[in-house]
Design an enzyme around this catalytic site. Sequence first.
Site, short mmCIF file in Angstrom:
data_model
loop_
_atom_site.label_atom_id
_atom_site.label_comp_id
_atom_site.label_asym_id
_atom_site.label_seq_id
_atom_site.Cartn_x
_atom_site.Cartn_y
_atom_site.Cartn_z
N THR A 235 41.48 49.37 57.39
CA THR A 235 42.49 50.77 56.87
C THR A 235 42.24 50.76 55.40
OG1 THR A 235 43.23 48.69 55.87
CG2 THR A 235 44.15 48.86 58.35
N SER A 236 42.79 51.65 55.12
CA SER A 236 42.40 52.59 53.33
C SER A 236 43.58 52.78 52.68
CB SER A 236 41.28 53.61 53.33
OG SER A 236 41.45 53.58 52.32
#
Length: 670
Positions: A235-236
């Site tokens: 994720t980011s």
Amino acid sequence: MMGYASLAQTDTGLHMRQRSRAFVIADQSDSNNRIVFINADIAMGDTGVRRSIVGNLSALYPGVYDNTNIAFVGTHQHSGVGGYLEDLLPQITALGYVPEAADAIVKGTVLAVQRATDSLAPGSLTLGNTTILNANANRSPSAYLANPAEERARYQYDQDKDMTLLRFNDASGNARGFLSFFAVHGTSIYENNTLVSSDNKGMAAFLYESDVEPDSMPGNNTFVAGFTQSNVGDTSPNTLGAFCESPGQPWDGQSCSFNQSTCGGTTEDCHGRGPGFTADSYGFESNRIIGTYQYQGAKTLMGQSLAAVTGPVKAVHTYMNMSFREFTLANGTNVTTCPPGMGYSFAAGTTDGPGAFDFIQGENSTNVNNPLWELVKGFVTPLPPPEQVACQYPKPVLLDTGYAHLPYEWSPNTVDIQMLRVGQFVMLIMPGELTTMAGRRLREAVRAALISKGIVGDDAYVVIAGPANTYAHYVTTREEYGVQRYEGASTIFGQFTLESYIDKYSELVTYLSPTVTSSPPSDPAPPEQTSKAISLRTGVVFDAPTIFKSFGDVLGDVKTDSAYHAGDSVSAQFVGANPRNNLRLEQTFLTVDKQSGSTWTPVKSDSHPSTLYQWVRTDTILGTSTVNITWTIEEGTPAGSYRLTYYGDAKSIGGKITPFVGHSSTFTVS
């Protein structure tokens, strides 16, 4: 600093303090059946720090807290202090071990658990979840696409959008706090920042706690908002995507390449952009936005009628040695995990923090166009033996950390396996970063085991919390591992890492039954290494004021001839001293004070995101420093007279540390 592994990223001050938030849940029928969930504003849990925390709490509360029921979970922010982890590899970019950082984490965490324990009282728990959009993105979508199409078709997004929230209510039904779980990397603030911060999880907690108790200083609130990390691996928070920042090149401003996240064939100029991106940004606005999304998600759930959590409280913990661990897959195939090893794409970094040299993500061969690395890597760690090469395949091993034992262990071979149960709610405390699909598979497998073995009914709810207890890097699916982007290259125990965790966690669910009183078998605990730790940092020698000045004197003052307004930044520069002389735990390096008659009342501290504390050593030989304090005035700030106050501590040549205070002139907010 810890997270981006950059030697250049060295602390120079504070944006927001790092804190530990502790949650104690006890079975009302037998309060000795209890768990402690520690949500710490650090990059990841650590074996050595946890060992100290467990030792302190076991001594303070004998027979109550022990190795089994204490979970030490990091929010995985990348803007905090480094040097507290016990293994050598994560110490390298912090110039070794930093005792004062580790000690501060231990001291603050133990204090948080003491406060939670002292406030233990009858109450109830409720549980719910909601969808949060625009707060995360998948930074390795090409690896995610390697997972089976029929599996991907079951999910709308290539990252989890659900926030799960456990609400703590007192006996009258009033909320005392909550613990929420949502997957988004703590990389909203970029690698160019050098101010300690708690990133988007800490921002969300600040927003919620100050919303409930607006008149309380951060850290003095009684309502505790926990924003916990989940299967965070791919994720980011940089939701605008990754772009080439390559001035003068034809690809400048274009999206990075899809499969390998490169710009012109290299990784250095490929950077993710958060929702508040500007060309000169450190990510503070993006941090506020991503934190706000999580705050709003929690507020939505706290305003709803949630399902009751009922049933026993139970914890299970064991150690698992992952080096050549043999086990059997569901299809009957015998497989093994591997001693730790970092792949070539590990050195490439991610779009949140790109690496250097000629390493790129998705590199599953050793044909890196830098023969120097082929020459020197054997001097850094041993060259991998044939059995390691075969075990780690198709990952080419760059750093064979599992075989590196000098001056002490580079990476953990043994990990903590821990589960906490509260009724139908089960928390998988993970010693690493699972990717989105890896987390989904683990949750589903453990939930199925809980139900099939009669431990929990069909209402079983399973969440992942980590990286916790021990930092063992990443966990991908086998399909993602084969792609060898950063996450696959950092899955240190080989392609069957996820299956090993699924095997062990599923096996241990039986011990969550209240009728099972025995402890599970365990491999030996990892060896203690803190006593061997090396530090390359020099201590503070001495501080001296600028010539003809005293500590705390104002060098650059605020504006006094006209008023400030909301949105303006007020700054003052002081004759300073090294903040390492006194970390001012439970205190502050600064306040914004409001005048009422002859009384000055602090209204902001160094834990408010609107304030910045910046320290500069102006002359190492003379020992002089300056400190800059900045306050950006928020909307709704009451009109009146204010000042900035600096709290410092100076070290003399003889070693004596003396506190001092400095004040700016009075200024007006209109």
